[in-house]
Scaffold this motif. Structure first.
Motif, short mmCIF file in Angstrom:
data_model
loop_
_atom_site.label_atom_id
_atom_site.label_comp_id
_atom_site.label_asym_id
_atom_site.label_seq_id
_atom_site.Cartn_x
_atom_site.Cartn_y
_atom_site.Cartn_z
N TYR A 203 0.83 -1.20 0.00
CA TYR A 203 0.00 0.00 0.00
C TYR A 203 0.87 1.26 0.00
CZ TYR A 203 -3.48 3.35 1.68
OH TYR A 203 -4.29 4.42 1.82
N LYS A 204 1.88 1.29 0.86
CA LYS A 204 2.77 2.45 0.94
C LYS A 204 3.59 2.61 -0.33
CE LYS A 204 3.20 2.55 5.95
NZ LYS A 204 4.08 2.40 7.08
N THR B 201 2.79 1.58 -3.34
CA THR B 201 1.87 1.99 -4.41
C THR B 201 1.69 3.49 -4.40
OG1 THR B 201 0.72 -0.11 -4.31
CG2 THR B 201 -0.48 1.73 -5.26
N PHE B 202 1.36 4.05 -3.27
CA PHE B 202 1.12 5.49 -3.21
C PHE B 202 2.39 6.31 -3.37
CE2 PHE B 202 -2.93 4.09 -1.60
CZ PHE B 202 -3.78 4.88 -2.37
N VAL C 266 -3.74 4.03 -10.14
CA VAL C 266 -3.82 3.30 -8.88
C VAL C 266 -5.24 2.77 -8.75
CG1 VAL C 266 -4.36 5.35 -7.49
CG2 VAL C 266 -3.26 3.39 -6.41
N SER D 226 -5.11 -0.93 -4.15
CA SER D 226 -3.73 -0.48 -3.96
C SER D 226 -2.76 -1.01 -5.00
CB SER D 226 -3.22 -0.83 -2.56
OG SER D 226 -4.04 -0.24 -1.59
N GLY E 171 0.00 -4.50 -4.95
CA GLY E 171 -0.68 -4.08 -3.73
C GLY E 171 -1.51 -5.22 -3.18
#
Length: 169
Positions: free
Chosen positions: A4-5, A7-8, A77, A81, A112
């Motif tokens: 998740y981290k 991906t962003f 995105v 995620s 994700g």
């Protein structure tokens, strides 16, 4: 949580790199495409909504015997995620107010909590159809397919559709 981290981070690093290069340029001749739709709509178990953006520097367009070509860079995105950061080339064919825009973009994919596409390197083939609504804006629809071209041990691919809004600056 780790995916998740990542991906962003990938999504926002790409966005801010593109944004800062445009803000710092003396002449802005850029086209942005903001889109949203359904990632992997053909797989009921793994489909997910998506949002993305794409940048095209219109100063880099080239007319060839095959049409007008230009480089593009973007990211998407999903709600799960997954993320895809890409750069490649697109062609543009105009028929009055209608635009046919095929593109090919290699990129990096992070699953994700979404679908495992089998490899970090994926290739996106896309066809967009858009309509000129104002002198510097377009509305459109696009379909794409992500595949790793059998680089990984598996290659399930993903089919997606999006609704697009284009704006030139």
């Amino acid at each position: 949580m780790k995916h998740y981290k990542l991906t962003f981070k990938l999504f926002f690093i790409t966005f801010f790199a593109l944004f800062s290069s445009i803000v710092n340029s003396e002449e802005n001749n850029s086209k942005f495409n903001v889109y949203s739709g359904m990632f992997d709509f053909s797989d009921a178990g793994k489909k997910s909504t998506l949002i993305g953006f794409q940048h095209q520097n219109e100063d880099l367009n080239r007319d060839t015997f095959l049409g007008n070509f230009s480089p593009i860079t973007g990211a998407l995105v999903t709600a799960d995620s997954a993320a895809y950061v890409y750069t490649g080339v697109q062609a543009q064919y105009k028929l009055g107010k209608i635009n046919f825009i095929p593109s090919f973009t290699p990129g990096l994919y992070s699953k994700g909590n979404g679908k495992d596409l089998g490899h970090v390197i994926e290739f996106k083939s896309e066809l967009q159809i858009s309509l000129d609504i104002f002198s510097n804006s377009q509305l459109g629809f696009s379909y794409n397919h992500l595949s790793n071209a059998s680089l990984g041990t598996k290659n399930p691919g993903a089919n997606s559709y999006m609704f697009n809004f284009f704006k030139s600056f």
